[in-house]
Design a protein around this motif. Sequence first.
Motif, mmCIF file in Angstrom:
data_model
loop_
_atom_site.group_PDB
_atom_site.id
_atom_site.type_symbol
_atom_site.label_atom_id
_atom_site.label_comp_id
_atom_site.label_asym_id
_atom_site.label_seq_id
_atom_site.Cartn_x
_atom_site.Cartn_y
_atom_site.Cartn_z
ATOM 1 N N ILE A 15 0.832 -1.214 0.000
ATOM 2 C CA ILE A 15 0.000 0.000 0.000
ATOM 3 C C ILE A 15 0.861 1.256 0.000
ATOM 4 O O ILE A 15 0.562 2.218 -0.721
ATOM 5 C CB ILE A 15 -0.950 -0.009 1.206
ATOM 6 N N LEU A 16 1.916 1.271 0.806
ATOM 7 C CA LEU A 16 2.872 2.375 0.809
ATOM 8 C C LEU A 16 4.066 1.932 -0.029
ATOM 9 O O LEU A 16 4.949 1.217 0.440
ATOM 10 C CB LEU A 16 3.292 2.714 2.242
ATOM 11 N N ILE A 17 4.084 2.349 -1.292
ATOM 12 C CA ILE A 17 5.059 1.800 -2.234
ATOM 13 C C ILE A 17 5.248 2.755 -3.404
ATOM 14 O O ILE A 17 4.297 3.384 -3.880
ATOM 15 C CB ILE A 17 4.586 0.409 -2.747
ATOM 16 N N ASN A 18 6.472 2.877 -3.847
ATOM 17 C CA ASN A 18 6.773 3.587 -5.089
ATOM 18 C C ASN A 18 6.917 2.541 -6.181
ATOM 19 O O ASN A 18 7.870 1.750 -6.167
ATOM 20 C CB ASN A 18 8.063 4.401 -4.937
ATOM 21 N N ILE A 19 5.976 2.494 -7.088
ATOM 22 C CA ILE A 19 5.994 1.439 -8.118
ATOM 23 C C ILE A 19 6.883 1.806 -9.303
ATOM 24 O O ILE A 19 7.023 1.009 -10.238
ATOM 25 C CB ILE A 19 4.570 1.103 -8.608
ATOM 26 N N TYR A 20 7.497 3.011 -9.261
ATOM 27 C CA TYR A 20 8.291 3.475 -10.394
ATOM 28 C C TYR A 20 9.795 3.385 -10.145
ATOM 29 O O TYR A 20 10.554 2.993 -11.030
ATOM 30 C CB TYR A 20 7.924 4.924 -10.727
ATOM 31 N N TYR A 21 10.237 3.733 -8.930
ATOM 32 C CA TYR A 21 11.674 3.754 -8.659
ATOM 33 C C TYR A 21 11.930 3.495 -7.187
ATOM 34 O O TYR A 21 11.249 4.072 -6.335
ATOM 35 C CB TYR A 21 12.286 5.105 -9.069
ATOM 36 N N PRO A 22 12.905 2.653 -6.850
ATOM 37 C CA PRO A 22 13.656 1.819 -7.803
ATOM 38 C C PRO A 22 12.754 0.783 -8.467
ATOM 39 O O PRO A 22 11.713 0.426 -7.905
ATOM 40 C CB PRO A 22 14.714 1.165 -6.920
ATOM 41 N N PRO A 23 13.110 0.313 -9.635
ATOM 42 C CA PRO A 23 12.239 -0.636 -10.351
ATOM 43 C C PRO A 23 11.905 -1.860 -9.504
ATOM 44 O O PRO A 23 12.775 -2.434 -8.851
ATOM 45 C CB PRO A 23 13.079 -1.014 -11.577
ATOM 46 N N LEU A 24 10.645 -2.252 -9.527
ATOM 47 C CA LEU A 24 10.203 -3.407 -8.751
ATOM 48 C C LEU A 24 10.561 -4.709 -9.453
ATOM 49 O O LEU A 24 10.567 -4.799 -10.681
ATOM 50 C CB LEU A 24 8.684 -3.362 -8.555
ATOM 51 N N THR A 25 10.811 -5.719 -8.645
ATOM 52 C CA THR A 25 10.941 -7.084 -9.160
ATOM 53 C C THR A 25 9.962 -8.022 -8.463
ATOM 54 O O THR A 25 9.897 -9.211 -8.790
ATOM 55 C CB THR A 25 12.374 -7.623 -8.979
ATOM 56 N N SER A 26 9.213 -7.488 -7.477
ATOM 57 C CA SER A 26 8.201 -8.277 -6.784
ATOM 58 C C SER A 26 7.195 -7.320 -6.161
ATOM 59 O O SER A 26 7.449 -6.112 -6.054
ATOM 60 C CB SER A 26 8.820 -9.163 -5.701
ATOM 61 N N TYR A 27 6.058 -7.862 -5.755
ATOM 62 C CA TYR A 27 5.008 -7.053 -5.129
ATOM 63 C C TYR A 27 4.279 -7.902 -4.101
ATOM 64 O O TYR A 27 3.922 -9.060 -4.380
ATOM 65 C CB TYR A 27 4.019 -6.527 -6.171
ATOM 66 N N THR A 28 4.062 -7.339 -2.916
ATOM 67 C CA THR A 28 3.351 -8.035 -1.836
ATOM 68 C C THR A 28 1.913 -7.549 -1.782
ATOM 69 O O THR A 28 1.651 -6.377 -1.482
ATOM 70 C CB THR A 28 4.035 -7.770 -0.479
ATOM 71 N N ILE A 29 0.954 -8.422 -2.077
ATOM 72 C CA ILE A 29 -0.463 -8.051 -2.083
ATOM 73 C C ILE A 29 -0.932 -7.853 -0.649
ATOM 74 O O ILE A 29 -0.675 -8.695 0.214
ATOM 75 C CB ILE A 29 -1.301 -9.143 -2.773
ATOM 76 N N PRO A 30 -1.613 -6.743 -0.351
ATOM 77 C CA PRO A 30 -2.068 -6.514 1.027
ATOM 78 C C PRO A 30 -3.231 -7.411 1.434
ATOM 79 O O PRO A 30 -3.904 -8.002 0.588
ATOM 80 C CB PRO A 30 -2.481 -5.040 1.017
ATOM 81 N N GLY A 31 -3.429 -7.480 2.753
ATOM 82 C CA GLY A 31 -4.550 -8.241 3.280
ATOM 83 C C GLY A 31 -4.181 -9.668 3.622
ATOM 84 O O GLY A 31 -3.020 -10.085 3.526
ATOM 85 N N PRO A 32 -5.169 -10.456 4.038
ATOM 86 C CA PRO A 32 -4.927 -11.835 4.464
ATOM 87 C C PRO A 32 -4.631 -12.753 3.285
ATOM 88 O O PRO A 32 -4.748 -12.369 2.123
ATOM 89 C CB PRO A 32 -6.242 -12.214 5.137
ATOM 90 N N ALA A 33 -4.264 -13.974 3.616
ATOM 91 C CA ALA A 33 -4.089 -14.994 2.582
ATOM 92 C C ALA A 33 -5.442 -15.343 1.966
ATOM 93 O O ALA A 33 -6.499 -15.146 2.573
ATOM 94 C CB ALA A 33 -3.457 -16.251 3.190
ATOM 95 N N VAL A 34 -5.396 -15.852 0.755
ATOM 96 C CA VAL A 34 -6.618 -16.303 0.079
ATOM 97 C C VAL A 34 -7.096 -17.611 0.710
ATOM 98 O O VAL A 34 -6.314 -18.543 0.916
ATOM 99 C CB VAL A 34 -6.361 -16.510 -1.416
ATOM 100 N N PHE A 35 -8.395 -17.670 1.038
ATOM 101 C CA PHE A 35 -9.003 -18.924 1.478
ATOM 102 C C PHE A 35 -9.356 -19.738 0.255
ATOM 103 O O PHE A 35 -10.181 -19.321 -0.562
ATOM 104 C CB PHE A 35 -10.245 -18.653 2.317
ATOM 105 N N SER A 36 -8.741 -20.904 0.141
ATOM 106 C CA SER A 36 -8.930 -21.687 -1.089
ATOM 107 C C SER A 36 -10.220 -22.490 -1.036
ATOM 108 O O SER A 36 -10.849 -22.738 -2.067
ATOM 109 C CB SER A 36 -7.747 -22.633 -1.295
ATOM 110 N N GLY A 37 -10.594 -22.966 0.152
ATOM 111 C CA GLY A 37 -11.822 -23.731 0.257
ATOM 112 C C GLY A 37 -11.710 -25.126 -0.326
ATOM 113 O O GLY A 37 -12.725 -25.740 -0.627
#
Length: 231
Positions: free
Chosen positions: A209-231
């Motif tokens: 959520i608090l992230i500069n997506i332009y610089y330095p260049p990203l190589t990964s991204y952490t999605i906010p919130g809980p893990a996905v419930f697969s069911g």
Amino acid sequence: MQLIVPTYLLALAAMASAHTTLQYVNDNNAIVRPPPSNSPIVSVSDSNIACNVNGGTAKSSKLNVTAGGSLTLEWHHEGRTSQAIDPSHKGPVLTYLAKVPNALTATSPSSLSWFKIQHDGATFSGTTATWAIDKLNSNGGKYSVTIPKSIPSGDYLIRSEIIALHGASSVGGAQFYMGCAQISVTGGGSASPATVKFPGAYSSSDPGILINIYYPPLTSYTIPGPAVFSG
């Protein structure tokens, strides 16, 4: 002064055209609780981050879906022929469910318990990112989710969310777009997913959520919130 006014109006128009709303679920718009405008929520502590302001206002119908089946959710910044969101608004797409006694009367989304059933952030080729929003736009504003087969039958609110990160390098810069719709699940099981509250699920300092997506260049991204419930 004569030059300032039209420039200001053009800026406002550009801002408005970049915004977006959830408009259809399985081609049905009668079950979607529309927000008051296509503008975002910008604070993770805003009580409207659950379903936006009008998300507490119930609609008169709900969509039946079988547990294990899929739904197609559809976003646009204006009418159905417009793009989902301005391509500059890079970020993830996420989906949550909250169990309710009756989707036709459920109010106060900020009091509900939500669990995540889908998220899509970014895929990287070196430092070149393909964001979920890129895929959403290329697919005409549509994406599909699977309703977990093991969740109990009954009524739910489904919460679809886009987080635009083009201004997220400072606190309050991320833009949260969310829309809620009314569904009824049949043929379910007895699972009890872990849940979160909105507000409460996100922190303003979360790395996704608090992230500069332009610089330095990203190589990964952490999605906010809980893990996905697969069911």
